[in-house]
Design an enzyme around this catalytic site. Sequence first.
Site, PDB file in Angstrom:
ATOM      1  N   ARG A   1       0.844  -1.196   0.000  1.00  0.00           N
ATOM      2  CA  ARG A   1       0.000   0.000   0.000  1.00  0.00           C
ATOM      3  C   ARG A   1       0.880   1.248   0.000  1.00  0.00           C
ATOM      4  O   ARG A   1       1.534   1.560   0.999  1.00  0.00           O
ATOM      5  CB  ARG A   1      -0.933   0.025   1.216  1.00  0.00           C
ATOM      6  CG  ARG A   1      -1.773   1.309   1.274  1.00  0.00           C
ATOM      7  CD  ARG A   1      -2.968   1.216   2.193  1.00  0.00           C
ATOM      8  NE  ARG A   1      -2.634   1.182   3.600  1.00  0.00           N
ATOM      9  CZ  ARG A   1      -3.531   1.325   4.587  1.00  0.00           C
ATOM     10  NH1 ARG A   1      -4.816   1.509   4.279  1.00  0.00           N
ATOM     11  NH2 ARG A   1      -3.158   1.253   5.845  1.00  0.00           N
TER      12      ARG A   1
ATOM     13  N   ASP B   1      -3.768   3.109  14.371  1.00  0.00           N
ATOM     14  CA  ASP B   1      -2.966   3.685  13.304  1.00  0.00           C
ATOM     15  C   ASP B   1      -3.490   5.083  13.005  1.00  0.00           C
ATOM     16  O   ASP B   1      -4.282   5.627  13.779  1.00  0.00           O
ATOM     17  CB  ASP B   1      -2.928   2.793  12.060  1.00  0.00           C
ATOM     18  CG  ASP B   1      -4.280   2.686  11.356  1.00  0.00           C
ATOM     19  OD1 ASP B   1      -5.238   3.384  11.758  1.00  0.00           O
ATOM     20  OD2 ASP B   1      -4.383   1.905  10.396  1.00  0.00           O
TER      21      ASP B   1
END
Length: 571
Positions: free
Chosen positions: A186, A472
């Site tokens: 990603r 996160d």
Amino acid sequence: MVSFETFLTPTNTVQKKSSGIIGYDVPEGVDIRGRYDPEFSKILTRDALTFVADLQREFRNHIKYAMECRREAKMRYNNGSLPGFDPATKYIREGEWVCAPVPHAVADRRVEITGPVERKMVINALNSGAKVFMADFEDALSPSWENLMRGHVNLRDAVNGTITFHDQARNKVYKLNDEIAKLFVRPRGWHLPEAHIFIDGEPATGCLVDFGLYFFHNYANFRKTQGQGLGPFFYLPKMEHSREARIWNNVFERAERWAGIEKGSIRATVLIETLPAVFQMNEILYELRDHSVGLNCGRWDYIFSYVKTFQAHPDRLLPDRVQVGMAQHFMRSYSDLLIHTCHKRGVHAMGGMAAQIPIRDDRAANEAALELVRKDKLREVKAGHDGTWAAHPGLIPACMEVFTNNMANAPNQIHSMKRPDASVLTEEDLLQRPRGVRTMEGLRLNTRVGIQYLAAWMTGAGSVPLYNLMEDAATAEISRVQNWQWLKYGVELDGDGLGVKVNLELFGRVVEEEMARIEREVGKEKFKKGMYKEACKLFTRQCTAPVLDDFLTLDAYNNIVMYHPIGSSRL
């Protein structure tokens, strides 16, 4: 919001290389302002940088236009408009087209694990028993120069099968098993710059650096070892419109032509993690139809995007973040429509993240947490999802068991769970106001998590275990924008009987008390050495700003950019 122009005149600019001093060998127009390291120089080769620079030059104006379109859309929403389906692309939504067939190499994606591109993490994730490891340059990574460049070294070694890690403290050597997960990567979102690499006088686009360096060094070996003749494979974050998917499709085709591999070799899953994108799912798949392997419910960022999209709508205030789960009508509708859309187009519909982490010192609490994970995954597989995400290797057996037991030994549910009932979902279903209450503990948890995550991010950690959950950037963003929303509209904390309204005085007291709690929890020594005070200042400023910044990490990025006087050379 920090723009590219912020980085055009750094206070510590690169000086010319003196004779005999080693620097990166760069092509014309490229300037490296990060620290020189011999290992990094094997990634930042002249040819690799030329490839990245060519991508930047070809697509930078398209990216700038897409970002301007985002700003215009935000203005419309702030003036009272609501996101919705585009009448101009109705023909795409109602058409009978399908995406390219899913490659055999990634037909089975029952459980995927995600994490940063840190060396030990890469090995453990590939060995975890998951079907896919999504190596993350985005929300789980603090994008310091060191983290990014070491991440590329780690992924190169992983694709080559040579990656090892010696844990000195445990005197243990980690290496890859014979059977490993499929690697997806990603890159960062379109909005994030890479301020350590300048191309033609401006910072490079972060995702083109991430994609370009990884593809250049790894496409050939990946296709031999993991892709069964196809690949590499990617996850694409933070899109808001199909025009952004079109740029990615053009980047992929450009890379395939450069490498001399067939069109459609590169495959990608798009995270539907912004509210505008849920109305563009067919269009996004259409743009990427030769390169798509599905969509994913990025549900934490989706909650963040709901608040951000409706920042000027006081009638759409969220309850405590712990109450905004998949039982909310707008969240369930989003998941159901994603499944229907993906299966209609012949690709995977991936479920959301299980953020729990094992609670090693409390067996009962650990089993209770695992039971929550099982229930969430059972809901996903019965709804029709083809796979799910886990944040920790300890969750993989439980997630795998649920999906395996409910998928009749099939690798996916693309053809067996079409979900025609979801075809009637409306804009109102996708925008329904969330139900629930707001509490002082919700305000406190937002503040405590936001400050601790930022403190970790500013010292190099982008994936942080807090209160038995893996946090996160997405969950930190929820904390920030929810605090901002509650402050802006002076909401009443109606869920705990207090009846108080959120204002600057109350928030200031909460910040002070939560900082004291953080110091007690982490210990005075760690608190003193960490960046908690700096994080508190930044988080507080973001929560009380008169105008909501688009991304917390753009502002925080200024704190981790480090220029070095010797970076580039042209031989």
